[in-house]
Each structure stands twice: as C-alpha cells, then as structure tokens.
Scaffold this active site. Structure first.
Site, PDB file in Angstrom:
ATOM      1  N   GLY A 182       0.957  -1.438   0.034  1.00 43.02           N
ATOM      2  CA  GLY A 182       0.194  -0.104  -0.016  1.00 43.02           C
ATOM      3  C   GLY A 182       0.867   1.035  -0.010  1.00 43.02           C
ATOM      4  O   GLY A 182       1.549   1.332   0.853  1.00 43.02           O
ATOM      5  N   SER A 183       0.826   2.247  -1.024  1.00 41.95           N
ATOM      6  CA  SER A 183       1.577   3.291  -1.257  1.00 41.95           C
ATOM      7  C   SER A 183       1.333   4.308  -2.150  1.00 41.95           C
ATOM      8  O   SER A 183      -0.016   4.269  -2.526  1.00 41.95           O
ATOM      9  CB  SER A 183       2.935   2.664  -1.749  1.00 41.95           C
ATOM     10  OG  SER A 183       3.141   1.532  -2.600  1.00 41.95           O
ATOM     11  N   ARG A 184       2.127   5.180  -2.589  1.00 38.86           N
ATOM     12  CA  ARG A 184       1.773   6.125  -3.606  1.00 38.86           C
ATOM     13  C   ARG A 184       2.809   6.431  -4.289  1.00 38.86           C
ATOM     14  O   ARG A 184       4.057   6.418  -3.996  1.00 38.86           O
ATOM     15  CB  ARG A 184       1.176   7.414  -2.669  1.00 38.86           C
ATOM     16  CG  ARG A 184       0.921   8.528  -3.180  1.00 38.86           C
ATOM     17  CD  ARG A 184       0.879   9.821  -2.171  1.00 38.86           C
ATOM     18  NE  ARG A 184       0.520  11.023  -2.673  1.00 38.86           N
ATOM     19  CZ  ARG A 184      -0.754  11.694  -2.585  1.00 38.86           C
ATOM     20  NH1 ARG A 184      -1.405  11.460  -1.905  1.00 38.86           N
ATOM     21  NH2 ARG A 184      -0.819  12.927  -3.177  1.00 38.86           N
TER      22      ARG A 184
END
Length: 214
Positions: A182-184
C-alpha cells in the site's frame, strides 16, 4: 534491472518461502486450521508480489502510469528540490490489492536521486507527499525535458525498493522499483504537458497514458 522477467517479484520470495515452510510444518503436524491459514498467506504473498508483463504501443511523447491504482490528485504543486517552481503533479494511490511493481513513465537518463526518511501516514492523503518516507528519481528525456518520479511509503508500506542509479539510461515501461503493502507514486512534470487523466480514474502501470509531452 531486476524483476524484468519473473512472474513474481523477487522481493516477495522471502515472504512466500517463509509462509510456505510454515504451511508445510503445520500440515505435517496435522493442524488443519493453521495449515489453511498459512496456505492463504502464502497465496496472498504470491498475489501481492505478482509481476505481470505490461506493454504499450503509445507514441514516444506519451507519459505512462508508473503505478497501478487510483489517481488522487492532478493539478499544480510547488516542487522546491529541482524545479523550484510550480509544476504539474499527478498522484497515484496503490491499495494492497494493486500490483506494486513500478515502471518508468518516460524514457530518459537518471540525472539525480534522493531518499528521505519520514512518517508513515495514509498514502491517500495529500500531506503524505511531504511527510512520508520517499525515494525520488529525476529523469531527463532526450529532448531535455525533465520529470521527477517519487515513490512514497504508506500507512502499511514500510519498504521502498528502487533499482536504478544515477547515470542509468531507462526505457519507458521498464520495471524500476517496488513498494510493499500500500503506497503512492507522485509525478512532477514541467510545463507543456497535455494531461489525459482526471482524479478518481483507475490507471494501469506501464499502459495507461497520463499525458503527452508537447
């Protein structure tokens, strides 16, 4: 560059191997509930670290999505490290269910890189761009145009992997890194870019066109 051909990213091997080993141990002991639990974890780890092939026949001026996920921001942003001015920023949020291997959005030379330790706020929030752990890569196109690509850790993601080093020549669409759980990814673009995506749109890493260099 790593992970160019493997169906599962090599960063996932330790997790898959560990869960598979524990599954085997519980199976030999006859503990069916624990066996099923860790079998599920093994399959999830393989799914999370999946590394599918992607292909785009878009024109050379096209900028491709560096990550799977949802566009959470498109608009102006002040970038002080390199551009020292207001530029166009596109932010893509990756949930734990997205492919987490990242790809090069624009062919070019890696002219600089940076890494900042930081917090682990929810990567869907705008302030994650400023406060979270991140790894940045400045690319220069053959035309002289520059682009900053920043991998940002999220609430669960605690490990950013970036393969290139300064001086590397990268091909558009090549796998260049990975962020766990989960990240960006933020992209900062200089002027004269024709943006093709909007907030809320789902994009596919290495295939969706974010915009065109004018």
């Amino acid at each position: 560059m790593r992970n160019q051909n493997q169906p599962v990213a090599i960063e996932g091997y330790p997790f898959i191997g560990l869960f598979a080993f524990i599954t085997l141990v519980f199976a030999l002991l006859g503990w069916s509930v624990c066996t099923l639990l860790f079998l599920g974890l093994t399959l999830f780890a393989a799914y999370f670290f999946r590394n599918p092939d992607r292909y785009s026949d878009a024109e050379d001026a096209a900028i491709l999505a560096p990550a799977d996920g949802k566009v959470v921001y498109v608009g102006p942003a002040l970038e002080e490290r390199y551009f020292k001015s207001e530029v166009t920023k596109i932010s893509i949020f990756m949930s734990v269910f997205n492919v987490h291997v990242n790809r090069v959005p624009m062919a070019g030379k890696v002219v600089d890189m940076f890494y900042n330790k930081g917090q682990f706020l929810n990567a869907a929030m705008d302030k994650a761009s400023l406060h979270n752990e991140q790894s940045g890569m400045l690319l220069e196109h053959t035309s002289g145009r520059r682009m900053l690509v920043v991998q940002i850790a999220g609430l669960i993601a605690r490990r950013i992997v970036t393969y290139p080093v300064v001086g590397d020549i990268l091909q558009r669409g090549a796998r260049y890194g990975l962020i766990r759980f989960g990240s960006r990814v933020d992209i900062y673009l200089e002027d004269d870019v024709d943006i093709q995506v909007t907030v809320g749109e789902r994009v596919c890493c290495g295939e969706t066109v974010l915009g065109f260099l004018k």
